[in-house]
Design an enzyme around this catalytic site. Structure first.
Site, PDB file in Angstrom:
ATOM      1  N   ARG A   1       8.911  -3.603 -18.275  1.00  9.20           N
ATOM      2  CA  ARG A   1       9.381  -2.205 -18.179  1.00  9.20           C
ATOM      3  C   ARG A   1      10.769  -2.019 -18.765  1.00  9.20           C
ATOM      4  O   ARG A   1      11.530  -2.965 -18.920  1.00  9.20           O
ATOM      5  CB  ARG A   1       9.390  -1.779 -16.709  1.00  9.20           C
TER       6      ARG A   1
ATOM      7  N   TYR B   1      11.559  -6.878  -7.784  1.00  9.72           N
ATOM      8  CA  TYR B   1      10.884  -6.025  -8.776  1.00  9.72           C
ATOM      9  C   TYR B   1      11.072  -4.532  -8.452  1.00  9.72           C
ATOM     10  O   TYR B   1      10.987  -4.119  -7.287  1.00  9.72           O
ATOM     11  CB  TYR B   1       9.377  -6.371  -8.841  1.00  9.72           C
TER      12      TYR B   1
ATOM     13  N   ASP C   1       7.403  10.563 -13.384  1.00 11.93           N
ATOM     14  CA  ASP C   1       6.732   9.736 -12.366  1.00 11.93           C
ATOM     15  C   ASP C   1       6.584  10.409 -11.004  1.00 11.93           C
ATOM     16  O   ASP C   1       5.584  10.214 -10.336  1.00 11.93           O
ATOM     17  CB  ASP C   1       7.500   8.417 -12.204  1.00 11.93           C
TER      18      ASP C   1
ATOM     19  N   HIS D   1       3.071  11.742  -6.901  1.00 10.37           N
ATOM     20  CA  HIS D   1       3.175  10.780  -8.002  1.00 10.37           C
ATOM     21  C   HIS D   1       2.801  11.519  -9.294  1.00 10.37           C
ATOM     22  O   HIS D   1       1.746  11.282  -9.872  1.00 10.37           O
ATOM     23  CB  HIS D   1       2.212   9.614  -7.733  1.00 10.37           C
TER      24      HIS D   1
ATOM     25  N   SER E   1      -0.774   4.553 -11.515  1.00  9.94           N
ATOM     26  CA  SER E   1       0.221   3.752 -12.206  1.00  9.94           C
ATOM     27  C   SER E   1      -0.328   3.216 -13.531  1.00  9.94           C
ATOM     28  O   SER E   1      -1.466   2.743 -13.588  1.00  9.94           O
ATOM     29  CB  SER E   1       0.641   2.580 -11.321  1.00  9.94           C
TER      30      SER E   1
ATOM     31  N   ARG F   1       4.475  -4.316  -8.162  1.00  9.90           N
ATOM     32  CA  ARG F   1       4.428  -3.920  -6.750  1.00  9.90           C
ATOM     33  C   ARG F   1       3.438  -4.803  -6.004  1.00  9.90           C
ATOM     34  O   ARG F   1       2.409  -5.189  -6.535  1.00  9.90           O
ATOM     35  CB  ARG F   1       4.029  -2.464  -6.600  1.00  9.90           C
TER      36      ARG F   1
ATOM     37  N   CYS G   1      -1.225   4.794 -16.198  1.00  8.51           N
ATOM     38  CA  CYS G   1      -2.354   5.565 -16.747  1.00  8.51           C
ATOM     39  C   CYS G   1      -1.904   6.753 -17.586  1.00  8.51           C
ATOM     40  O   CYS G   1      -2.674   7.675 -17.837  1.00  8.51           O
ATOM     41  CB  CYS G   1      -3.271   6.021 -15.627  1.00  8.51           C
TER      42      CYS G   1
ATOM     43  N   LYS H   1       9.525   4.734  -5.054  1.00 12.04           N
ATOM     44  CA  LYS H   1       8.257   4.876  -4.338  1.00 12.04           C
ATOM     45  C   LYS H   1       8.451   4.922  -2.813  1.00 12.04           C
ATOM     46  O   LYS H   1       7.765   5.659  -2.106  1.00 12.04           O
ATOM     47  CB  LYS H   1       7.290   3.754  -4.735  1.00 12.04           C
TER      48      LYS H   1
END
Ligand code: GTP
Ligand code: SPV
Ligand code: MN
Length: 605
Positions: free
Chosen positions: A386, A215, A292, A245, A267, A75, A269, A224
């Protein structure tokens, strides 16, 4: 292939789509119907174009591999904008530009931008199609990669158009890689325009325009951009909702008692890992609703209910291993897309953790030949590589994911971050408002999920710093307002965790499946059946309140993990005050009261 615009019966949608066609002048138009045949044809086309490599079907059926442009891997927060009419409404934590100015700039980039390309029109539902809390969007994109990913991450297809009808509401979400093709010009496998990346939300008109980047977080606009930045605004206006989130998990005790928990970590974590972990405590079971994003709403019964608006996982690959997260590995055994991991010589993928050793030979995420013992293992995969995988393929999906369109009742909310010092393993807030203070002061070491320097400690309130679509101080106030909207005793209990405390560069807590010990304490706190010690920062378990049976850890380590360093916390309070001072007069009084009280309690120690 369904190329027929007559499928679009919604008047506003048709008008908007026609406008974009006139502006972007694509060569082809494809309305996505969500069918398997369509998916197969699209994947095949991407293989032909070189964007996808089909993985070995014997090892990973229906799986595909892709490499981004090396400059388009995460991002881009610096290029993400909230374009409200007034800058004050975007607040001090967001980039802002006047919406008229921004649209002018974007439209000049969008003019003719789809020349030589196919425009995919993707009707999608966030949440079960037709569900009460669900919302519809239409993404237009010239990226086949985005179309293929959206089909996994959201519910796509004709059913959505049916629910949308002729006059239903939707969020228009425009995406282009801004790489028009002249006749005969050879396409790149990852087209993008690194100099012209803009990820833009218009909160008042509920529109999204994202250009230049392919991306995930910048281009899968249901995620998002819609489910957080636009949905935070919708939730505030609706009054009784939150868009967060957060993962959503179910946890069942050996006696069969079930709790639902949501957790917000920044993010990379640990949300995906916690959401589908195998509990080390015998008889305990975690099931995943979402990993998420959570949309939550106060129900008539006065409780907060949560749904996962997504239908797939866009998960961090490195570190995902048989030990840390076997359920994620099972989920991406078929029908998955892998981005920026390593490619093995037998047509499979590799990243750190998948096996003890890297393969003898492989091709790196940059497409270079790699040899073990000669080349650096760090070159094999990008730290933010990812997998995109279908939640239905997850062996521990919670039945509520399929059966509870109105959500699951939330017993506890957890905040957390990556903190090598100061913050203990777990503590419970004194009440809701104190919990909101905990959320508002989440801080975490930066990860590879966004471009920028890694490891640096930064505040990331509610793990929402890059995702809040309006003034963060108003967002704090919205959270605080919930005690006035229901019986506060019916609201979830709020906790804070930290799996990442370190000593001499090593994690003190084993994490992953062992986090079930912390979740057990949280469940028992919700039920009022386990002890806690009152400290200035909140309620902590005494060592004997945590179930540590079978865990090889010293009491010394446990007391370090549960130690509240009042001096260090007083410095933390100062840092929070300084950080929060940017909100000026908008800063909620209730948070000042909470901070003052926290400081007083710490000083009394
Ligand atoms: P986003 O998808 O970016 O929102 O990230 P996420 O919060 O879902 O993070 P994820 O679960 O993918 O974890 C990111 C990284 O943290 C991985 O490399 C994990 O191995 C690591 N991690 C997750 N849980 C733990 C834990 O309990 N302890 C430690 N030490 N590391 C963890
Ligand atoms: C995050 O960065 O928090 C993610 C991945 O979950 S992305 O979809 O890229 O935002
Ligand atoms: Mn995330």
């Amino acid at each position: 292939m369904v190329n027929d615009l007559s499928l679009i019966k919604n008047k506003k949608a048709l008008a908007w789509i026609k406008e974009q066609i006139a502006l972007c002048t694509p060569d082809n138009i494809h309305v996505m119907d969500g069918s398997i045949e369509e998916s197969n044809a699209l994947n095949e086309l991407l293989v032909k174009k070189g964007t996808f490599i089909r993985l070995n079907p014997e090892k990973r059926p229906n799986c595909f591999y892709t490499r981004t442009n090396p400059g388009d891997t995460a991002r881009v927060e610096a290029a993400t904008f909230i374009c409200s009419k007034r800058q004050e409404d975007a607040g001090p934590t967001n980039n802002w530009m006047d919406p008229v100015q921004m649209k002018k700039k974007l439209h000049s980039l969008m003019k003719g931008c789809m020349k030589g390309r196919t425009m995919y029109i993707i009707p999608f539902s966030m949440g079960p199609t037709g569900g009460k809390i669900s919302r519809i969007g239409i993404e237009i994109t010239d990226s086949g990669f985005v179309a293929a990913n959206m089909r996994i991450m959201t519910r796509v297809g004709l059913e959505v158009l049916k629910v949308l009808g002729t006059d239903g509401e939707f969020v228009p979400a425009f995406h282009s890689v801004i790489s028009p093709l002249e006749p005969g010009q050879k396409d790149l496998t990852w087209p993008c325009d690194l100099k012209n990346r803009y990820i833009v939300q218009f909160p008042e008109t509920r529109e999204i325009i994202s250009v230049g980047s392919g991306y995930g977080g910048n281009s899968l606009l249901g995620k998002k951009c819609f489910a957080l930045r636009i949905a935070t605004v919708l939730s505030r206006d609706e009054g009784r909702s939150l868009a967060e989130h957060m993962l959503v998990l179910g946890i069942t005790s050996p006696e069969g008692k079930k709790h639902y928990i949501t957790a917000a970590f920044p993010s990379a974590c640990g949300k995906t890992n916690l959401a589908m972990m195998n509990c080390s405590l015998p008889g305990w079971k975690v099931t995943v609703v979402g990993d998420d994003i959570a949309w939550m709403k106060l129900n008539k019964d006065g409780r907060l209910y949560a749904i996962n608006p997504e239908s797939g996982f866009f998960g961090v690959a490195p570190g995902t291993s048989e030990e840390s997260n076997p359920n994620a590995l099972r989920t991406c055994e078929k029908d998955a897309i892998f981005t920026n991991v390593a490619l093995t010589t037998d047509g499979d993928v590799w990243w750190k953790g998948l096996t003890d050793q890297p393969p003898a030979n492989a091709i790196t995420w940059k497409g270079k030949k790699w040899t073990r013992g000669v080349d650096d293992p760090k070159e094999l995969f990008h730290p933010n590589s990812r997998f995109t995988a279908d939640i239905s393929n997850c062996p521990v999906v919670d039945p509520a994911y399929h059966n509870a369109p109105d959500g699951v009742p939330v017993d506890a909310i957890i905040f957390g971050g990556r903190r090598e010092s100061v913050v203990p393993l777990v503590f419970q807030s004194r009440d809701w408002n104190h919990g909101v203070l905990l959320g508002s002061s989440v801080a975490s070491e930066r990860t590879a999920a966004a471009e920028g320097k890694m490891g640096e400690l930064r505040f990331d309130p509610f793990a929402m710093l890059p995702f809040c679509g309006y003034n963060m101080a108003d967002y704090f106030a919205h959270w605080l307002s919930f005690t006035g909207k229901t019986d506060p005793s019916k609201l979830p209990k709020i906790f804070h965790v930290n799996w990442f405390r370190k000593e001499n560069g090593k994690f003190l807590w084993p994490g992953y499946g062992e986090n079930s010990r912390v979740l057990k304490w949280i469940c028992e706190r919700c039920d009022g059946v386990v002890g806690a010690v009152e400290t200035p920062i909140g309620y902590l378990p005494a060592a004997q309140d945590l179930d540590l049976s079978g865990l090889d850890i010293s009491m010394e380590t446990i007391s370090k993990l549960l130690y509240v360093d009042c001096k260090a916390y007083l410095q933390e309070v100062e840092k929070i005050r300084k950080y929060h001072s940017m909100f000026g007069s908008k800063y909620p009084k209730a948070l000042t009261v909470e901070l003052d009280n926290l400081e007083k309690r710490l000083k009394q120690q």
